[in-house]
Design a protein around this motif. Structure first.
Motif, mmCIF file in Angstrom:
data_model
loop_
_atom_site.group_PDB
_atom_site.id
_atom_site.type_symbol
_atom_site.label_atom_id
_atom_site.label_comp_id
_atom_site.label_asym_id
_atom_site.label_seq_id
_atom_site.Cartn_x
_atom_site.Cartn_y
_atom_site.Cartn_z
ATOM 1 N N GLU A 1 8.754 -2.161 -2.292
ATOM 2 C CA GLU A 1 7.369 -1.712 -2.129
ATOM 3 C C GLU A 1 6.605 -1.846 -3.444
ATOM 4 O O GLU A 1 5.416 -2.185 -3.446
ATOM 5 N N GLU B 1 3.938 1.065 -8.416
ATOM 6 C CA GLU B 1 2.516 1.402 -8.415
ATOM 7 C C GLU B 1 1.974 1.474 -6.997
ATOM 8 O O GLU B 1 1.180 2.370 -6.653
ATOM 9 N N GLU B 2 2.411 0.554 -6.137
ATOM 10 C CA GLU B 2 1.987 0.580 -4.731
ATOM 11 C C GLU B 2 2.480 1.852 -4.053
ATOM 12 O O GLU B 2 1.770 2.456 -3.229
ATOM 13 N N ARG B 3 3.660 2.255 -4.399
ATOM 14 C CA ARG B 3 4.223 3.469 -3.802
ATOM 15 C C ARG B 3 3.463 4.708 -4.261
ATOM 16 O O ARG B 3 3.162 5.602 -3.461
ATOM 17 N N ASN C 1 0.361 4.785 -5.161
ATOM 18 C CA ASN C 1 -0.940 4.708 -4.479
ATOM 19 C C ASN C 1 -0.833 5.188 -3.039
ATOM 20 O O ASN C 1 -1.736 5.874 -2.536
ATOM 21 N N ARG C 2 0.260 4.802 -2.356
ATOM 22 C CA ARG C 2 0.437 5.232 -0.964
ATOM 23 C C ARG C 2 0.553 6.740 -0.878
ATOM 24 O O ARG C 2 -0.020 7.371 0.023
ATOM 25 N N PRO D 1 -2.382 1.530 2.151
ATOM 26 C CA PRO D 1 -1.216 0.895 1.523
ATOM 27 C C PRO D 1 -0.100 0.736 2.529
ATOM 28 O O PRO D 1 0.101 1.591 3.409
ATOM 29 N N SER D 2 0.636 -0.350 2.428
ATOM 30 C CA SER D 2 1.715 -0.606 3.382
ATOM 31 C C SER D 2 2.908 0.304 3.098
ATOM 32 O O SER D 2 3.091 0.787 1.993
#
Length: 410
Positions: free
Chosen positions: A280, A283-285, A287-288, A407-408
């Motif tokens: 994932e 940083e994306e995690r 943000n999620r 976010p995915s």
């Protein structure tokens, strides 16, 4: 005699959380012996994944078999000698726990206290460090009992300049909020599998640097009589075999010296949970987790509920809600669980019966769960006779979900 039956639940507590499906699948694999090369390669890969998740280049990064408390105890009892000064700034339940572990290990513990719902000004902690000159500062990064997160960077740099070891409980924040082990000058960090990693409870991944390794190596030499030094007697001192980091190092090193029988299937789960995190992206995690927290808090406030604590120090992964006056919080929680299959948490100590806590962690942190807990809590409060703004919670959360890019979820 009946077979095991597990009811369907949506778990929105501050831990444990729902296990990621890939982790469940990984844990269903066949058994390997703990010294099988196929398994020891998994151990090595797990160590590297822990380094990446903890944002560190430390040599030592491995899990301790046991819950998060086992990891804290392993670090503290391996470092502390009788009479060592340990400073514990406490802003919730888990600071008290760390202080107790330090005392049981023979330390002279100095406590600081912040009102529950707040955290410390780092400068106040730094001033106390300079005043006391402790060997160790033990801190909680995110305390789930109050839903607060403590800034650590300035404290870590001050500890390094004063040659003080900083040991941090990051159980509630690792892979859910940014945590920079090396950049913040943190000497030892303890995490847990049952929160943002979405792995069952049972392992405590940790990491520590060469400053910690040097201290525990010196202590081992003293224990073995290789180095002579006067020791202070302390009848409270407990020196563990199972939680001895020097022995655990030997087990997780290339020598693979036997220490315990490894929980192989838990390692499978941790390995896969960390893989999910890294796929994932950190940083994306982060943000999620912020995104779903924003939807949850918007819905709660639109319902007419009041969030507990200083908003400037709020945990992304835990939201605390003040229980409305005249409402029995435990009855509402029980109704929510029995009628909707949704679990949220109460709290501890001075906050027992005063707040609810909702976790948005790991695999539990997703849109369907947030909407379910908002609608279920609203219905449960209405049934209990509370005055809430009907229909507004889901609307406020959906405003975020329909107007912002989601976010995915890996």
């Amino acid at each position: 005699m009946q077979g095991l039956h597990i009811p369907q639940r949506t778990i929105m507590t501050p831990g444990p959380v729902e296990v990621h499906p890939r982790v469940r699948q990984a844990m269903s694999n066949r058994m390997l012996g703990q010294f099988d090369p196929a398994f020891t390669s998994i151990m090595d890969e797990t160590m590297e994944r822990i380094r990446q998740a903890f944002q560190t280049k430390n040599k030592w990064a491995f899990p301790v078999d046991g819950t998060s408390r086992a990891g804290i105890e392993a670090v503290m009892c391996s470092l502390i000698e009788p009479g060592d000064k340990v400073l514990i700034p406490i802003f919730g339940r888990f600071g008290h726990l760390m202080a107790e572990i330090a005392e049981r290990s023979g330390a002279e513990v100095f406590r600081m206290h912040a009102e529950w719902g707040t955290v410390f000004d780092p400068e106040d902690v730094i001033a106390e460090i300079k005043k006391i000159s402790p060997k160790i500062v033990g801190m909680i990064h995110g305390d789930t009992s109050t839903g607060r997160v403590q800034p650590l960077e300035a404290i870590g740099k001050a500890c390094r300049s004063e040659d003080v070891l900083l040991v941090v409980d990051a159980v509630a924040t690792i892979t859910g909020m940014d945590f920079k082990t090396d950049d913040w000058c943190i000497d030892a960090v303890i995490g847990g599998t049952q929160k943002c990693l979405s792995v069952p409870s049972g392992l405590a991944p940790l990491t520590y640097n060469d400053r910690v390794e040097k201290v525990i190596a010196e202590r081992k030499n003293i224990e073995q009589g290789l180095v002579q030094r006067e020791r202070k007697p302390n009848p409270r001192r407990i020196h563990s075999n199972y939680f001895d980091l020097t022995q655990l190092q030997d087990y997780w090193s290339e020598s693979r010296l036997n220490h315990h029988t490894e929980a192989t299937h838990m390692i499978y789960g941790l390995h896969e949970g960390l893989q999910v995190v890294l796929e994932e992206g950190l940083e994306e995690r982060f943000n999620r987790h912020r995104y779903h927290e924003q939807a949850l808090t918007a819905g709660l406030e639109a319902m007419g509920l009041k969030l507990f604590g200083d908003p400037a120090s709020k945990l992304t992964t835990v939201t605390c809600i003040t229980i409305p006056e005249g409402i029995d919080g435990d009855q509402v929680r029980d109704f929510l669980l029995q009628q909707f299959g949704i679990e949220i948490a109460s709290s501890f100590g001075p906050l027992q019966g005063k707040i609810w806590r909702i976790g948005t962690m790991g695999y539990s942190c997703r849109q369907g769960n947030v909407l379910q807990v908002l609608m279920g809590l609203e219905a449960s409060l209405i049934y209990a006779g509370a005055a809430v703004h009907k229909g507004e919670a889901a609307r406020a959360a959906l405003d975020i979900y329909t107007k912002q890019i989601q976010p995915s979820l890996a």
